[in-house]
Write a protein that holds these residues in place. Structure first.
Motif, mmCIF file in Angstrom:
data_model
loop_
_atom_site.group_PDB
_atom_site.id
_atom_site.type_symbol
_atom_site.label_atom_id
_atom_site.label_comp_id
_atom_site.label_asym_id
_atom_site.label_seq_id
_atom_site.Cartn_x
_atom_site.Cartn_y
_atom_site.Cartn_z
ATOM 1 N N ALA A 318 0.826 -1.213 0.000
ATOM 2 C CA ALA A 318 0.000 0.000 0.000
ATOM 3 C C ALA A 318 0.855 1.256 0.000
ATOM 4 C CB ALA A 318 -0.935 -0.006 1.203
ATOM 5 N N THR A 319 2.015 1.216 0.679
ATOM 6 C CA THR A 319 2.837 2.423 0.792
ATOM 7 C C THR A 319 3.639 2.715 -0.460
ATOM 8 O OG1 THR A 319 4.545 1.102 1.905
ATOM 9 C CG2 THR A 319 3.012 2.327 3.306
ATOM 10 N N THR A 320 3.580 1.844 -1.475
ATOM 11 C CA THR A 320 4.213 2.198 -2.751
ATOM 12 C C THR A 320 3.450 3.317 -3.435
ATOM 13 O OG1 THR A 320 2.951 0.510 -3.962
ATOM 14 C CG2 THR A 320 5.101 -0.140 -3.078
ATOM 15 N N LEU A 321 2.155 3.491 -3.093
ATOM 16 C CA LEU A 321 1.332 4.536 -3.701
ATOM 17 C C LEU A 321 0.683 5.444 -2.665
ATOM 18 C CD1 LEU A 321 -0.514 2.388 -6.413
ATOM 19 C CD2 LEU A 321 1.311 4.050 -6.813
ATOM 20 N N GLY A 322 0.852 5.136 -1.372
ATOM 21 C CA GLY A 322 0.191 5.934 -0.348
ATOM 22 C C GLY A 322 0.774 5.638 1.017
ATOM 23 N N SER A 323 -0.070 5.717 2.035
ATOM 24 C CA SER A 323 0.365 5.462 3.403
ATOM 25 C C SER A 323 -0.175 4.124 3.879
ATOM 26 C CB SER A 323 -0.128 6.597 4.325
ATOM 27 O OG SER A 323 -1.540 6.672 4.278
ATOM 28 N N SER A 324 0.289 3.688 5.053
ATOM 29 C CA SER A 324 -0.189 2.429 5.627
ATOM 30 C C SER A 324 -1.693 2.499 5.848
ATOM 31 C CB SER A 324 0.504 2.155 6.960
ATOM 32 O OG SER A 324 1.875 1.880 6.778
ATOM 33 N N ASN A 325 -2.378 1.417 5.449
ATOM 34 C CA ASN A 325 -3.827 1.389 5.685
ATOM 35 C C ASN A 325 -4.229 0.365 6.743
ATOM 36 O OD1 ASN A 325 -3.182 -0.733 3.954
ATOM 37 N ND2 ASN A 325 -5.160 -0.672 2.913
#
Length: 514
Positions: A318-325
């Motif tokens: 997920a953190t390749t495109l955003g933050s931890s979900n």
């Protein structure tokens, strides 16, 4: 030397040492008419397992659809339309190299054979089309009354018809079973036994044991048990004993972990052999309260810094495109400590990106494959819990992102899932979400010892207890790995779900009793 000859000589000296890419050609989906549930696709072993009810004609299965790795093709055929799955079928897919796939059909046909004076259950050998029925040595084999008999699928006919009649079992009896113009010839044998009752086995779990016995059907059959060395026996209550003809199984509950016991079967006033067994350990998984977390850059990890991980998440993807979900929260079931918050998000910029379901699992996030994940589900485990309990709450959201095959879910409330499984393969189960070589877990895989899940598709505003009851395929198979997985979106592995759907999870516990 002519120019043409020089070119020919030069070409003869050129060697193509560049290897072809090695991309496995996979079946990504497979559907057939009449199946009980979705196909189990094992792309590691390259096996597709289709499960059918007994009403299905497994000799002529209509294939309703399938998909394969882009660029691959079926060797020797344009398409697959129908299959005879009475035996495994082999299909070769080609993508630079050839890959042989096995398509196997599993049909749940209920078969039984019971007679008066029977001891235990009949042995029904399907491949050999043979039945062995065990009777008391007082039985007249020349005139044995058949109580029930079913050897073929629903709709089959038997010649001769023997149910409810007396037959001569002093010698092999031949039966013809016909269905849809196909005939099987079965042979029935009878064997006499002088044993009135026998304790067959004792499968010991942690607080539960399963004791199997055989005796003459119709008598007062059951099981007794005691702690090893104790003077008195305890009779297992009748409601804990299941009977199938002269075979019976007692479920003994409320036992002490890591304790030696003895059991014996009884039939009227006769007792079988004493069988010892020792119960297992009452283990809990590390960080089951989900209090331990640490932040490594943008990635929240569900373990204390420097400690041995047990849980993991899809945060690295997920953190390749955003933050931890998936991350810790102080909103807990007890008001103290931490809990896990799993949030489904569309990660990326504008319309460029993809859905990332909030998830938590026992295992390891191995690597990121483009924008997809490769995960190892499971941790070593050999005990047999009966359930997984914990506390959860959930906020659903309309399904906003769908992929092929899930279009009808668009706009409907998302559903979370918590599931647990025990498997007996020698390594964790590899999950691959890349559609080109996708491999996902299925409860129908042969490696599954036990499985259970809990799903919720509506808002739960406050923490409530949940229980995932484990359904065992066998009482004797010993697992090697425990899998526990939670996701805010049931179909998150297919990048389908609702942006904002959130699952809170806290205080997990393995239960070992009924």
């Amino acid at each position: 030397m002519t120019a043409a000859a020089a070119v020919a000589m030069l070409q003869g000296c050129i060697h193509n040492d560049i290897p072809y890419p090695r991309i496995q050609a996979n079946f990504l989906s497979f559907e057939a008419e009449g199946t009980k549930n979705a196909a189990a696709i094992d792309s590691t072993s390259r096996v597709i397992t289709l499960t059918f009810p007994e009403e299905t004609d497994i000799y002529d299965v209509e294939v309703s659809g399938y998909s394969i790795t882009p660029g691959a093709h079926i060797v020797g055929a344009d398409t697959i339309t129908s299959l005879d799955l009475s035996e495994p079928r082999y299909v070769t897919l080609a993508l630079y190299q050839n890959y042989i796939w096995t398509i196997r059909g599993v049909q749940d046909i209920e078969r039984y054979f019971t007679v008066e004076g029977q001891v235990g259950s009949a042995t029904i050998d399907v491949p050999a089309q043979r039945v062995i029925v065990y009777v008391s040595d007082k039985t007249n084999l020349k005139s044995v009354r058949v109580l029930t008999c079913k050897l073929g699928a629903t709709g089959s006919t038997m010649t001769p018809e023997i149910e409810g009649r007396n037959v001569d079992l002093s010698r092999p009896l031949t039966l013809d079973v016909d269905r849809d113009g196909r005939r099987q010839t079965w042979t029935v044998y009878a064997e006499s036994t002088a044993s009135a009752v026998e304790t067959v086995s004792a499968d010991a779990w942690t607080c539960v044991a399963w004791v199997k016995g055989i005796a003459e059907a119709g008598k007062n059959n059951g099981v007794e048990y005691r702690a090893a060395g104790a003077e008195y026996w305890t009779q297992v209550p009748a409601e804990w004993v299941s009977h199938e003809g002269g075979s019976f199984t007692a479920r003994i509950i409320h036992l002490q972990p890591e304790t030696a016991y003895e059991a014996r079967a009884y039939s009227d006033s006769d007792f079988g052999n004493i069988t010892p067994f020792t119960t297992g350990r009452e283990l809990q998984v590390p960080n089951s309260d989900l209090d331990q977390w640490w932040l490594n850059g943008k990635v929240w990890n569900p373990w204390a810094e420097g400690s041995e991980p047990y849980w993991d998440t899809g945060n690295k993807g997920a953190t390749t495109l955003g933050s931890s979900n998936t991350f810790p929260t102080e909103d807990t079931s007890t008001g103290t400590g931490l809990a896990a918050q799993l949030e489904t998000r569309f990660v990326g910029i504008g319309i460029i990106g993809k859905l990332a379901a909030g998830n938590l699992f026992a295992g390891t996030y191995v690597r990121t494959d483009g924008t997809n994940g490769v995960l190892h589900f499971g941790r070593p485990f050999s005990e047999r819990p009966t359930a997984l309990r914990g506390y959860m709450k959930y906020k659903t959201a309309p399904v906003s992102s769908v992929t092929s095959g899930f279009e009808d879910l668009k706009g409907r409330p998302d559903t979370c899932i918590i599931w647990a499984a025990l498997i007996d393969q020698d390594e964790p189960f590899e999950i691959r979400t890349n559609p080109n070589n996708r491999q996902l877990f299925s409860a129908d895989l042969p490696i599954v010892v036990a499985y259970g899940n809990m799903q919720c598709g509506e808002d739960v505003d406050t923490y409530v207890p949940f229980e995932v009851r484990l359904d065992y395929r066998s009482t004797s198979r010993v697992p090697k790995y425990l899998l526990i997985t939670a996701s805010a979106s049931k179909y998150g592995d297919y990048f389908t779900g609702g942006n904002g759907a959130t699952l809170w999870l806290d205080d997990l516990e393995l239960v070992y009793d009924y």
